[in-house]
Design a protein around this motif. Structure first.
Motif, mmCIF file in Angstrom:
data_model
loop_
_atom_site.group_PDB
_atom_site.id
_atom_site.type_symbol
_atom_site.label_atom_id
_atom_site.label_comp_id
_atom_site.label_asym_id
_atom_site.label_seq_id
_atom_site.Cartn_x
_atom_site.Cartn_y
_atom_site.Cartn_z
ATOM 1 N N GLY A 81 -66.900 -15.154 66.332
ATOM 2 C CA GLY A 81 -65.647 -14.248 66.555
ATOM 3 C C GLY A 81 -64.405 -15.042 66.180
ATOM 4 N N ALA A 82 -64.160 -16.229 66.734
ATOM 5 C CA ALA A 82 -62.923 -16.921 66.463
ATOM 6 C C ALA A 82 -62.574 -17.260 65.212
ATOM 7 N N PRO A 83 -63.513 -17.964 64.242
ATOM 8 C CA PRO A 83 -63.193 -18.005 62.912
ATOM 9 C C PRO A 83 -62.780 -16.723 62.291
ATOM 10 N N PRO A 159 -61.160 -23.197 65.481
ATOM 11 C CA PRO A 159 -61.643 -22.018 66.183
ATOM 12 C C PRO A 159 -63.400 -21.695 66.037
ATOM 13 N N GLY A 160 -63.722 -21.701 67.292
ATOM 14 C CA GLY A 160 -65.199 -21.380 67.255
ATOM 15 C C GLY A 160 -65.842 -22.627 66.559
ATOM 16 N N LEU A 161 -65.404 -23.737 66.426
ATOM 17 C CA LEU A 161 -66.273 -24.974 65.805
ATOM 18 C C LEU A 161 -67.283 -25.440 66.815
ATOM 19 N N GLY A 189 -58.303 -24.822 69.432
ATOM 20 C CA GLY A 189 -59.807 -24.941 69.962
ATOM 21 C C GLY A 189 -60.658 -26.092 70.071
ATOM 22 N N ASP A 190 -61.755 -26.050 69.375
ATOM 23 C CA ASP A 190 -62.491 -27.339 69.735
ATOM 24 C C ASP A 190 -61.849 -28.395 68.718
ATOM 25 N N GLY A 191 -61.020 -27.890 67.716
ATOM 26 C CA GLY A 191 -60.342 -29.099 67.036
ATOM 27 C C GLY A 191 -59.606 -29.715 67.830
ATOM 28 N N PRO A 212 -52.309 -25.622 71.613
ATOM 29 C CA PRO A 212 -52.930 -25.820 72.742
ATOM 30 C C PRO A 212 -52.841 -24.618 73.785
ATOM 31 N N ASN A 213 -53.867 -24.256 74.194
ATOM 32 C CA ASN A 213 -53.484 -23.306 75.587
ATOM 33 C C ASN A 213 -53.581 -23.980 76.780
ATOM 34 N N VAL A 214 -53.472 -23.603 77.793
ATOM 35 C CA VAL A 214 -53.016 -24.034 79.021
ATOM 36 C C VAL A 214 -54.194 -25.369 79.327
ATOM 37 N N ASN A 215 -55.522 -25.262 79.016
ATOM 38 C CA ASN A 215 -56.462 -26.405 79.395
ATOM 39 C C ASN A 215 -56.386 -27.145 78.200
ATOM 40 N N GLU A 216 -56.298 -26.857 77.011
ATOM 41 C CA GLU A 216 -55.925 -27.847 76.066
ATOM 42 C C GLU A 216 -54.736 -28.726 76.025
ATOM 43 N N GLY A 281 -55.664 -16.217 70.677
ATOM 44 C CA GLY A 281 -54.985 -17.826 70.266
ATOM 45 C C GLY A 281 -55.576 -17.928 68.821
ATOM 46 N N ASP A 282 -56.802 -17.356 68.655
ATOM 47 C CA ASP A 282 -57.208 -17.437 67.070
ATOM 48 C C ASP A 282 -56.508 -16.754 66.083
ATOM 49 N N ILE A 283 -56.016 -15.422 66.585
ATOM 50 C CA ILE A 283 -55.055 -14.703 65.489
ATOM 51 C C ILE A 283 -53.657 -15.574 65.241
#
Ligand SMILES: NC(=O)C1=CN([C@@H]2O[C@H](COP(=O)(O)OP(=O)(O)OC[C@H]3O[C@@H](n4cnc5c(N)ncnc54)[C@H](O)[C@@H]3O)[C@@H](O)[C@H]2O)[C@@H](O)CC1
Ligand SMILES: Nc1ncnc2c1ncn2[C@@H]1O[C@H](COP(=O)(O)OP(=O)(O)OP(=O)(O)O)[C@@H](O)[C@H]1O
Ligand SMILES: [Mg+2]
Length: 361
Positions: A81-83, A159-161, A189-191, A212-216, A281-283
């Motif tokens: 979904g993410a990519p 995204p979705g990596l 994301g995973d990047g 980054p989101n809150v965790n990243e 976040g992907d959008i």
């Protein structure tokens, strides 16, 4: 203007202190907090003005590709979904071509979501290859991406990596090559997991945006500034972080988005949606890629030293992407309330842009 004159004076003083105090920028940040400067408040960006300024006209003389060619590096067994969200959002906003480089498992699935995307099944995860094949497979993966690289106006990496070590090694090589070729990149994301553990991949690269989101963000702060997230002086801490990574642009996502390249800090706080479904976040990462490309075109084509011209295009692109996605989320929520999903927000990207920068004006 990025900051009001009073907050601008605070910012100048704090930047001065960062430069004067000994130690690395992370150390300086902690010292400034101890010296007790008044906290810095980022000024709200005039995001609609930025969007109108950098969005290109729909000029009949332009050819396919001039409105942007982006590539998403992401998509593995777990995440398809993410990519897709990132790549389709880039097209919905106005890019001409959107590619996805993903694993073989993910490729057929992503293709089935949309015929609009150009999908390359080139990435490999460890489970699929023997140890003695790794070197040759790694070289092949790089070659498959490199032959397209110079065509892209921006990469969206992550995204979705997934977090497979072999796959992330291959992506590190792709990032190094993109950097050598001066290709801008949005890392999400995973990047972000990859670059947080290998900061040299982006450090000092002014064409990189981290989202980054809150965790990243927490992981980045701990790694780079070696302290906890400071929500009382979020702007100064973000500025210090961006500066410590050598002037990359950082878009910290949250209730308000905060954006800094180590020189300025801007906020985008317009109301979005109270729904926090995955994929928003992907959008954003796909949107920032398109707007950054447009901002670079705009900055290089304008001679006058107008406000936009004196600014970092990666910051302009981040401001524009943030505002557009929040506006689209607000439209989608008005229509769908609790049932609002990421696909609904993607459907509102066109209306969101139209309300700010009409196609026929
Ligand atoms: N449909 C899809 O394929 C999606 C895939 N995604 C991908 O999933 C991978 C991992 O991304 P994540 O965002 O889950 O990684 P994170 O490290 O941000 O999140 C990990 C965990 O933290 C929790 N969390 C998230 N936001 C939080 C908050 N504000 N406060 C407290 N806890 C919070 C999540 O519930 C999750 O359990 C990335 O590759 C990402 O791109 C996501 O983009 C979501 C959509
Ligand atoms: N508390 C909030 N209130 C309003 N908008 C928010 C809030 N948190 C995030 N956003 C907005 O939602 C979008 C996605 O941010 P989010 O923090 O959910 O990213 P993410 O966790 O990376 O998402 P994804 O699920 O795609 O990985 C951004 O445009 C951000 O501005
Ligand atoms: Mg994310």
């Amino acid at each position: 203007m990025l900051v009001s004159s009073s907050s601008s004076a605070v910012l100048r003083r704090q930047l001065f202190l960062i430069r004067c105090l000994g130690g690395g920028v992370g150390q300086s940040y902690k010292k400034i907090r101890r010296v007790n400067c008044s906290s810095m408040v980022a000024m709200e960006a005039d995001a609609e003005h930025v969007i109108r300024k950098i969005t290109p006209l729909l000029d009949p003389t332009r050819h396919k590709g001039q409105a942007g060619k982006v590539a998403v590096i992401g998509g593995c067994r777990e995440y398809t979904g993410a990519p897709y969200f990132a790549a389709i959002s880039a097209l919905k906003i106005g890019a001409d071509l959107s590619h996805v480089f993903c694993t073989k498992d993910a490729a057929a699935v992503i293709k089935s979501y949309s015929p609009e995307l150009i999908v390359h099944p080139v990435l490999e995860e460890s489970y699929n290859i023997r140890d003695d094949e790794k070197e040759s497979v790694s070289a092949k993966v790089l070659a498959e991406v490199v032959k397209w690289m110079e065509r892209f106006d921006c990469l969206v990496v992550g995204p979705g990596l997934g977090r497979d070590p072999f796959l992330l090694d291959c992506v590190s090589n792709i990032l190094r090559h993109a950097r050598q070729s001066n290709v801008p990149m949005v890392i999400d994301g995973d990047g972000l997991f990859l670059v947080t553990n290998n900061l040299d991949l982006v450090s000092g690269y002014s064409l990189a945006v981290l989202t980054p989101n809150v965790n990243e963000y927490k992981r980045l702060i701990e790694k780079v500034l070696n302290c906890e997230v400071d929500n009382d002086d979020a702007s100064l801490q973000l500025l210090s972080l961006a500066r410590s990574i050598g002037g990359v642009t950082i878009l910290r996502k949250g209730k308000s988005d905060l954006i800094s390249d180590g020189e300025i800090v801007k906020s985008v706080s317009m109301f979005g949606s109270p729904r926090r479904c995955g994929g928003q976040g992907d959008i954003l990462s796909g949107s920032v890629a398109v707007f950054s490309s447009w901002a670079r075109q705009h900055v290089s084509s304008t001679k006058e030293s107008a406000d936009c011209n004196s600014q970092n295009p990666m910051v302009l692109g981040s401001v524009a992407g943030s505002a557009l996605v929040r506006n689209a989320a607000s439209l989608a929520f008005a229509n769908n309330k609790r049932a609002t999903l990421t696909t609904d927000i993607i459907e509102c990207l066109g209306a969101s842009l139209e309300s700010i920068s009409p196609a026929e004006s």
